[in-house]
Design a protein around this motif. Structure first.
Motif, mmCIF file in Angstrom:
data_model
loop_
_atom_site.group_PDB
_atom_site.id
_atom_site.type_symbol
_atom_site.label_atom_id
_atom_site.label_comp_id
_atom_site.label_asym_id
_atom_site.label_seq_id
_atom_site.Cartn_x
_atom_site.Cartn_y
_atom_site.Cartn_z
ATOM 1 N N PRO A 1 -8.474 7.270 5.381
ATOM 2 C CA PRO A 1 -7.766 6.878 6.599
ATOM 3 C C PRO A 1 -8.481 5.846 7.470
ATOM 4 O O PRO A 1 -7.926 5.429 8.488
ATOM 5 N N SER A 2 -9.675 5.414 7.079
ATOM 6 C CA SER A 2 -10.442 4.522 7.964
ATOM 7 C C SER A 2 -9.800 3.153 8.129
ATOM 8 O O SER A 2 -10.064 2.456 9.107
ATOM 9 N N ASN A 3 -8.986 2.746 7.176
ATOM 10 C CA ASN A 3 -8.276 1.476 7.260
ATOM 11 C C ASN A 3 -6.789 1.785 7.321
ATOM 12 O O ASN A 3 -6.265 2.528 6.482
ATOM 13 N N GLU A 4 -6.095 1.224 8.301
ATOM 14 C CA GLU A 4 -4.679 1.544 8.495
ATOM 15 C C GLU A 4 -3.848 1.223 7.262
ATOM 16 O O GLU A 4 -2.924 1.968 6.904
ATOM 17 N N SER A 5 -4.165 0.143 6.575
ATOM 18 C CA SER A 5 -3.432 -0.205 5.364
ATOM 19 C C SER A 5 -3.685 0.800 4.264
ATOM 20 O O SER A 5 -2.766 1.213 3.540
ATOM 21 N N TRP A 6 -4.944 1.217 4.090
ATOM 22 C CA TRP A 6 -5.269 2.204 3.064
ATOM 23 C C TRP A 6 -4.607 3.541 3.372
ATOM 24 O O TRP A 6 -4.227 4.275 2.466
ATOM 25 N N ASP A 7 -4.469 3.860 4.649
ATOM 26 C CA ASP A 7 -3.826 5.117 5.033
ATOM 27 C C ASP A 7 -2.350 5.121 4.654
ATOM 28 O O ASP A 7 -1.754 6.190 4.453
ATOM 29 N N GLN A 8 -1.744 3.937 4.542
ATOM 30 C CA GLN A 8 -0.357 3.855 4.110
ATOM 31 C C GLN A 8 -0.176 4.441 2.711
ATOM 32 O O GLN A 8 0.905 4.926 2.365
ATOM 33 N N ASN B 1 0.805 -1.215 0.000
ATOM 34 C CA ASN B 1 0.000 0.000 0.000
ATOM 35 C C ASN B 1 0.841 1.270 0.000
ATOM 36 O O ASN B 1 0.462 2.271 -0.631
ATOM 37 N N PHE B 2 1.959 1.272 0.681
ATOM 38 C CA PHE B 2 2.850 2.437 0.657
ATOM 39 C C PHE B 2 3.304 2.702 -0.784
ATOM 40 O O PHE B 2 3.305 3.837 -1.261
ATOM 41 N N GLY B 3 3.663 1.628 -1.475
ATOM 42 C CA GLY B 3 4.063 1.756 -2.868
ATOM 43 C C GLY B 3 2.915 2.170 -3.773
ATOM 44 O O GLY B 3 3.112 2.923 -4.733
ATOM 45 N N LEU B 4 1.704 1.689 -3.479
ATOM 46 C CA LEU B 4 0.533 2.080 -4.266
ATOM 47 C C LEU B 4 0.313 3.586 -4.210
ATOM 48 O O LEU B 4 -0.185 4.189 -5.167
ATOM 49 N N GLY B 5 0.669 4.197 -3.081
ATOM 50 C CA GLY B 5 0.522 5.635 -2.953
ATOM 51 C C GLY B 5 1.657 6.409 -3.574
ATOM 52 O O GLY B 5 1.454 7.449 -4.204
ATOM 53 N N SER B 6 2.873 5.890 -3.441
ATOM 54 C CA SER B 6 4.038 6.633 -3.926
ATOM 55 C C SER B 6 4.156 6.606 -5.443
ATOM 56 O O SER B 6 4.607 7.584 -6.057
ATOM 57 N N TYR B 7 3.745 5.519 -6.078
ATOM 58 C CA TYR B 7 3.927 5.395 -7.528
ATOM 59 C C TYR B 7 3.142 6.462 -8.302
ATOM 60 O O TYR B 7 3.728 7.181 -9.137
ATOM 61 N N PRO B 8 1.827 6.619 -8.076
ATOM 62 C CA PRO B 8 1.118 7.676 -8.807
ATOM 63 C C PRO B 8 1.538 9.077 -8.393
ATOM 64 O O PRO B 8 1.435 10.021 -9.188
ATOM 65 N N ALA B 9 2.027 9.239 -7.163
ATOM 66 C CA ALA B 9 2.553 10.542 -6.754
ATOM 67 C C ALA B 9 3.774 10.900 -7.596
ATOM 68 O O ALA B 9 3.924 12.047 -8.052
#
Length: 358
Positions: A191-198, A164-172
């Protein structure tokens, strides 16, 4: 969300492509599953009841799945992954849909523990909130397999999920590159799910490296609230007349945000995370929706079931499996007459020429 029952409703058209609303809501292990299993022909339409069972001759194995949601393309792929694996390998599968209700999911898990199944499968909508129930399930001795998120404070048998951290950083990074390292960006987080918040943390880790990238707005979206993603993006556009891009933590916001951007007549790009036919249609049409991180929801579920059978037969399961994710852009979809729906089954992405990026 209030728009959940409108997934099939036509709301706009972009360059001849019909756009519909969608709400919500990711190598070695994949090779093992792909080599060991051949997917049977089971369609969603043949088995679309929740709280029902799939039975095949080997009924000595009973599996129970408590799913945080089953709606949208992600939910459909998750359900099919569990059902196909149990259908192939044998046993009985009972599925319960919590529909984003935390208490309901906790109760489902505890009820399944009482029934003493061979294993319990869980996809959490709010992983932290159901942690006490999962802890009790682990303590009972029933093997527990988690899909899509990790559950904090627990040591389950195996978890299959995306990076999930990578899922956020790649499109950024995609946004930064398209803007040449300079511009104004808004975030719509989940932010409701800790993994999704990553995912949001991953995006910020990229944006903060570029002093000329300014985060002008961050909206924490609340699942189940009265505000829709479309309204959130409308508000962001109104408050930020010089906005260049919107990063979204999931495709629901990117899809509805595309409609908001189009209605405004603004030149603003938007990115998403999840994947699926509808997102691909938006991207292929040349809309403001430029990239999605396509997760392997089917494979997450299949991995859970595959390793549940391994454990039931006295073999080991990996504590953690990171399932493939693919960066899908207009170029990735060029020349396709139909948007791919089976890319997240083992081996199918390779047939499309896609390579995992995470």
């Amino acid at each position: 969300m209030t728009e959940r029952n409108k997934d099939k409703e036509l709301v706009s058209e972009y360059n001849g492509i019909k756009l519909t609303r969608r709400g919500l809501l990711s190598a070695g292990a994949a090779a093992t599953v792909a080599a060991a299993l051949a997917r049977p022909s089971i369609s969603w339409g043949q088995s679309n009841e929740i709280n029902s069972s799939v039975k095949v001759p080997n009924t000595e194995m009973r599996f129970a799945a408590s799913l945080g949601w089953t709606v949208w393309e992600s939910g459909r792929h998750i359900v099919n992954g569990y059902r196909d694996a149990v259908e192939k390998l044998g046993g009985e599968l009972t599925i319960a849909d919590a529909n984003y209700d935390v208490k309901k999911q906790a109760d489902q898990i505890l009820a399944f523990v009482e029934s003493r199944p061979t294993a319990i499968f869980i996809t959490p909508a709010d992983a932290a909130a159901i942690s006490p129930a999962v802890q009790k399930a682990v303590a009972s001795g029933v093997p527990v397999f988690i899909g899509d998120s990790y559950v904090p404070g627990t040591t389950v048998t195996s978890t299959a999920m995306s990076n999930n951290f990578g899922l956020g950083s790649y499109p950024a990074q995609y946004i930064v590159d398209k803007l040449g390292g300079k511009g104004k960006v808004a975030l719509v987080s989940l932010p409701s799910n800790e993994s999704w918040d990553q995912r949001t943390l991953g995006a910020k880790s990229v944006f903060t490296r570029y002093p000329d990238i300014e985060i002008v707005s961050e909206t924490a979206f609340a699942l189940g609230g009265s505000t829709t993603p479309r309204q959130v993006v409308d508000q962001i556009l109104t408050a930020n007349p010089e906005l260049d891009a919107i990063w979204c933590a999931w495709d629901g916001a990117a899809s509805e945000g595309t409609l908001a951007i189009r209605a405004s007549g603004r030149d603003v790009m938007i990115t998403g995370i999840d994947g699926g036919r509808q997102s691909f249609e938006y991207i292929a049409a040349g809309s403001p929706f430029k990239i999605t991180m396509a997760q392997s929801f089917y494979e997450m579920a299949y991995m859970n079931a595959f390793y549940a059978f391994e454990v039931a037969n006295g073999r080991d399961a990996p504590r953690f499996v990171i399932t493939p994710s693919y960066a899908v852009t207009q170029e990735s979809l060029a020349g396709m007459e139909q948007m791919p729906d089976t890319y997240d089954q083992p081996g199918e992405a390779a047939k499309l020429g896609w390579q995992r990026v995470l």
